[in-house]
Structure formats: C-alpha cells, structure tokens
Design an enzyme around this catalytic site. Sequence first.
Site, PDB file in Angstrom:
ATOM      1  N   ASP A 319       0.819  -1.213   0.000  1.00  0.00           N
ATOM      2  CA  ASP A 319       0.000   0.000   0.000  1.00  0.00           C
ATOM      3  C   ASP A 319       0.850   1.260   0.000  1.00  0.00           C
ATOM      4  OD1 ASP A 319       0.801  -0.824   2.641  1.00  0.00           O
ATOM      5  OD2 ASP A 319      -0.470   0.774   3.444  1.00  0.00           O
ATOM      6  N   GLU A 320       0.219   2.353  -0.384  1.00  0.00           N
ATOM      7  CA  GLU A 320       0.727   3.724  -0.238  1.00  0.00           C
ATOM      8  C   GLU A 320       2.126   3.925  -0.819  1.00  0.00           C
ATOM      9  OE1 GLU A 320      -1.695   5.300   3.660  1.00  0.00           O
ATOM     10  OE2 GLU A 320       0.177   4.247   4.045  1.00  0.00           O
ATOM     11  N   ASN A 321       2.387   3.320  -1.936  1.00  0.00           N
ATOM     12  CA  ASN A 321       3.683   3.513  -2.580  1.00  0.00           C
ATOM     13  C   ASN A 321       3.519   4.448  -3.777  1.00  0.00           C
ATOM     14  OD1 ASN A 321       6.300   3.283  -3.643  1.00  0.00           O
ATOM     15  ND2 ASN A 321       5.717   1.483  -4.855  1.00  0.00           N
TER      16      ASN A 321
END
Length: 687
Positions: A319-321
């Site tokens: 996530d959140e890359n």
Amino acid sequence: MKIRLLLGVFLLFGFTSVAQSQKTLNLMPVPQKMDIKEGKLYIDSTFRLAIQGKPDQRIYSAATRFLRRLDEQTILWFKQDQVNHTDRDSKALLQINVQKPGKIQLKEDESYQLEIGTDKIQLNAATEIGAMYGMETLLQLLEADEKGFYFPQVSIKDNPRFAWRGLMIDVVRHWIPYEVIIRNIDAMLAVKMNVLHLHLTDDQGFRVESKVYPKLHEKGSNGKYLTQEQLKDIVKYAADRGIRVVPEFDMPGHASSWFPGYPEYASAPGTYQVETKYSHFEPAPTMDPTNEALYPFIDAFIQEMTHIFPDEYIHIGGDENRGLQWDANPKIQEFKKKNNLHSNMELQTYFNGKLQKILAKYGKKMMGWDEILEPGISKDIMIHSWRGKHSLTEAAQKGYPVIISSGYYVDLLFDVKDYYLNEPLEESHDLTPEQLANVYGGESAMWGEIVSAETIDSRAWPATAAIAERLWSPKEIRDVKDMYRRLEITSNRLEFLGLTHNKNYEVMLKRLTNGADITALKTFVDVVEPMKELSRRKQGITYYTYTPLTMVVDAARPDSKVAREFTWLVEDFIQKPTQELGNQIKEHYHLWSENHFKLQETMKVAPAIREIEPVSANLARLSVIGSQLVDYILAKSAGKLKPKNRMDYDKADKLTDEMRFMVKPRGNVEFIKIIDSTKKLLTYAVD
C-alpha cells in the site's frame, strides 16, 4: 456525509425491545438460531464434562480451560482436574461430541449445536474448533439467582456468517510486546474471531528476528522485536484456540526498516535509519524492483518465515507507494521503458508477480492491500479492502478472494455503533451469488501510530467484539442499544481474561494527578472522548515513536458511556418532557458545571492536566446553558411561560454560536455528544 448516514441508521435501529433482549440474552456474538425455553439447569460442585468422538488433542486443553473459568466464576470447587481422553463418562452433565479433528485453515467447519435441557447439556460440533466456540457460548450463558448458578434452557444451532473474522495488530509503529499479543488471542476466542493478522514490518521498525539476515532486526528494530521462539509460541497458542496467524511484511513501500542493514536493496543510495515520525514522508524508502539481487534476498527471507508461520497466506502490504524514489532513479526509469511499464503501479505489479512466484514456491498465497488489485495479478491473490467498499466489490466481481477492513479501523476511535452498523455487503446488489462467495469476511484494524502496550487494549476493545458480531451473526442483528447492553457485559468478561482496557484507566488518571485524588479528573474524562480519525496529529504536535502516550487523551475512552447515555436521556426527554427526566439531565449538567472548580484545584498539583482547563471551562459553561434550557422546556410544556420569558431566535443564535466555539478542541479531547444533545434541547425549546 458518512457520519450523517450512520446517524440515520442508528436512529432507525437504535431502540431496544424486551423481546430483542430476550432473543439475544447476554451473548456476543448472537447465534444464528436460538430457541429460548422456560427452564433453568442449576449446577453444583458435581459438575463434570465428557468428550466423545474423534477430536484433535487441543480439545482437552480447551475443555480444561473451560472448567477452570467456570469454576473461577462460580467458586463451586469442581473435582474434575485436567481433562483427557479418559473423560468419557456418559453420565457427566456436559457431553461434548466432536466428529473429526479440525484444521487451522480457512473455511474449516466451525459450526456447533448446543442443547441445554432439564438434566443434561449436549454440545455437538463437526470439529473441536466448533466445540470451543460452543464452550464460549456456554460460559456466556451462565447466570445466577437466589438458588445459585444456572444455565437457561436453550437450543442453539450456530455457525459463522463469514469464514475470515480477524484482528490486525500493528506491532511496529509503537512496539507491542509478546504478552499483549497473547492476551488478545484469548479475547479473540471469547468472541469467536479466527485470524490474528500481525503487521510486523514498516518504516518504524522490523519486529521479526531473522537468523538468515540478522541485520534486519539488529539494525531495524532498535532492539525491540519478537524472537522466532516467541513467534512460534504465538502461532501455537493461537492454533490451540482455533486461530490462524497471518504475518505481514510490507513491500515494496513502507520499507525503511529493511534498509539500515541492507541498503543495497533500496531504490536510492544512502545511509538509512528506522523512522521515528508517523507522518507520511517523501520520497519514501522503497525496494528496487529492477535489482535482480533483491529476489533471492526476499526468497531466503520468505523461506525462513515459512518455518514460523504455517498459514497458507502471507500478507505483503503493497500500500501507499507513490514511487518517488523510482521516479528519481534513471536506471529504474530505463527499466520501465525497456519492459513497456507505463506507470509506477505497473512496476509494482511486476514486483508483485515476482514475489507471488516466490511465495508459491513455498506453498504460500499472496495477500495485500487493495492497491495491488491491478490487471495481470494471479486470481488466487487475496485482496484486503481498506480504501472503501468499492474495492471489495471490484475484487469480488473480478473473481478475487477479498476481505474488508474499511470501516473497521478501530484506531480511528469512532463510536462502537459506527463499526457495528458497518455492513460488509451493503452493496451486495451489485454482486451475483458466485461473486458474493468471493467475500471471505473482514478484520478489525488496530494500527499503532498513537497507541502503546498500555493503551492498545482500550482502543481495540471492546469495539472489536462488536465487529466480531457483525462478521459472525445474522445480518439482521442490528439493535444498537441491545448491542451496547451486551457489550458492557462482554467487556467485563474480556477483563476477566486479562485485557486491560478498563484496568489501566484509573492507573493512568493516578499518574496524571501525581497520585492525588482523581475524582474530579475522572468526572471530566468520563464524559470526553479523544478526537476522531487521528485528528490529534493535526493539532501542532509531531508524534514520534518515543512520544509519551500518557496524556488525558490517551486515558479517555473512544466511546464515552456517560456521554452516550446522556444523549439517550435527552432524546427521551424531547419525546416526553417530564420532570423526572429533566431532573436527571440537570443532575448531569450540575455535576459538570461544579466539577470545573474542583478540577482546577487538582491542576494545582498536577501540571500534566492543565492543558484541558479550557475544555473543562467550556463544558461547565455549556452545562449552565443546558440546565437553563431544561427549565425553559419544562415551563413551556406546563404552560407556565410568561411572554417576557419566551426564548427568541436571536438568543438562540447566540447560544448556538457559543456552543460552536466550544467544539474547538483543547488537549485533543472533545465533548461533541454533549454539545449535540444541548443543541437538540435548544432546537426543541425554540420550535
């Protein structure tokens, strides 16, 4: 909009009837089917149990734990000690019959049938896992009267609505040690949850011992990590209670803690250290998917972890890359062009494909947050929906197994009713029966940015028990007031098992007052709540891994019982303004208005609580206004208002403005429920 919709649902389902209370008894989660009869089966010191059938050996330790807990509650001094395979007496009061050994795996049969008759208790289950759930139900059914302890005569046929009912614990952001995890496993069994998801690596720490790559934990944990022996013990402890353990190793982003020991696998050169801040930072350290040496490194690590975690799933985060390190790396940009990868997400999908093959090599399946749902990924990858129910629907429609945590983030400190009324399949009209079968369940998510080992239980529980019911019980069980009634009983039971969500409360207040009298502080903290949705991080304080979490906001409960019941009291009063209800409301207001002066005295010897002085002052001011409104409404209802005393709209607007000012937080705590209730009184008064 979301909160307003939830409020509307609450008002629709927020009334408890006597019939509903009888239907649910004190059970949580509520069984699928239950027939309550009139009789009572009393027990005494001769109580014994017997086990028939072909269970796994874990049933005997589970039955022994059941006996000891029942004995602790009743103090009847049972003669039966350690239960074993010889305990098969057909005359024993409790007969447990298990058809076959259960496996600690997804979709194992967890059903049971419980029949409490006039002279016998019969518990039948397909596996000992179902039998353990049946014993938990039996413990919840225990009651007492002037004659002693008894079980009500009931017939229960029960099985879970969803196969995946989990609790995710982030042990990284703030270090959560072994003993906290163990006590949470006991709590999970008590409410029939079956998956412990451990978030073990992130930017703030690498919390797993690796003997293959020891610099991972030596340089990435600040000395705080779970040893392999501890992890194996956690897995066994959980398995003995029918609970799977799914580990999460975040890749390719949220990876700062991998690189202090092994910087060669990062997407940018440099010296790395474990992050101490919780805010998002860019460019975030990220693994380099174009480095072919990365994959043997991950392969060896995964192989090592498979000897610790036997579950078929390994969670890889994902996530959140944003890939800003990738954007700044010419070599990575060249790789993307050469391989026709048009975006960072396509590059991450390339990485996930390589990682999926590594996992498959060791008989594991990939699981990741919903960002990994991209074209080309294997259909056996589990999607973990967290950004909204749209991702659950999309994954199920495309044929992927999916679970949901969206709406179950207990670290956001919403009211329990908000989690409870969060229906996983409310958009099910978009799914066919075949697609609905792809929805395996959900997880309560306990992220660790602003919790400690001292406070984590008070944030995860008892809200997680309500989430457990949503994932187990029939969809139609939605009575909010009855849920809160049963939740309070369940909360006490969880304390008996070792949770500290209530026990630590007064301890924290005593610390804040330097050991002085906590009465005034407790009166205040009982009615306020922490700011919701991690908004305390927006109040000018930078939170680090070493920031003390011992402030008033850390002691305050996410869902104040005092404030909630005051809200119900005001609603009843508006429906029918009686003197009795009015007096009860005024007693609360009087307590809060007078308490401010007492709290100021406590502050003289307790500097740590002085930050809440403006909040206490505003609560006192609001209480004076509220008390006047009650008197006004009572006089108006009795026809005793004189024209000169009638409240005009100009005065109402002024009062509203004052209340709006009071919403502004101080000390990261708020009393929104009291403000909203007083506004309701004001609206009713001027109508």
